[in-house]
Design a protein around this motif. Sequence first.
Motif, PDB file in Angstrom:
ATOM      1  N   ARG A   1       2.221   1.747  -3.447  1.00  0.00           N
ATOM      2  CA  ARG A   1       1.146   2.279  -4.293  1.00  0.00           C
ATOM      3  C   ARG A   1       0.924   3.759  -3.997  1.00  0.00           C
ATOM      4  O   ARG A   1       0.709   4.554  -4.903  1.00  0.00           O
TER       5      ARG A   1
ATOM      6  N   TYR B   1      -6.424   3.470   0.845  1.00  0.00           N
ATOM      7  CA  TYR B   1      -6.653   3.819   2.244  1.00  0.00           C
ATOM      8  C   TYR B   1      -8.134   4.153   2.445  1.00  0.00           C
ATOM      9  O   TYR B   1      -8.808   4.630   1.537  1.00  0.00           O
TER      10      TYR B   1
ATOM     11  N   ARG C   1       0.839  -1.203   0.000  1.00  0.00           N
ATOM     12  CA  ARG C   1       0.000   0.000   0.000  1.00  0.00           C
ATOM     13  C   ARG C   1       0.874   1.253   0.000  1.00  0.00           C
ATOM     14  O   ARG C   1       0.566   2.247  -0.662  1.00  0.00           O
TER      15      ARG C   1
END
Length: 149
Positions: free
Chosen positions: A16, A36, A13
Amino acid sequence: MSDPDLKQPLSERQKRFVEEYLVDLNATQAALRAGYSPKSVKQNTNRTLKNPLVQAAIEHAKAARSQRLQVDADYVLKGAVELFERCMQRSPVADADGEYKFQHTGAGKALEIIGRHVSVQAFKEKVEMSIENELVDRLMRGRKRLKNK
């Protein structure tokens, strides 16, 4: 003494987030695009941006992109100067009707970019003087109050 967090790789994450952040440099939108939660995006964005590994990854990715595209301060400054010249009609630019018009918005923005790049501080001395004068005035008033007591 080393920070143990600096030895950990970025999570998927976070990777990204770094990729998405480079799209528009908008941390909130990057966090949302990286997956998120919208409910806690502000907290996650702040925490993610403060992470030294994420900061380093962003800087590394920016540097790589600049090198790949050959974009540096010279490139930006040359482009800003060219834009300013065109907006000022030193290099005529025709609009859709074939008329030449002064583009004040573009000229102003280009001049602002140029000024920041070359550190134009035309008013800095005046600002510093006014701050110093205000400080001296406050100190003098304080002295008078102390003497009157």
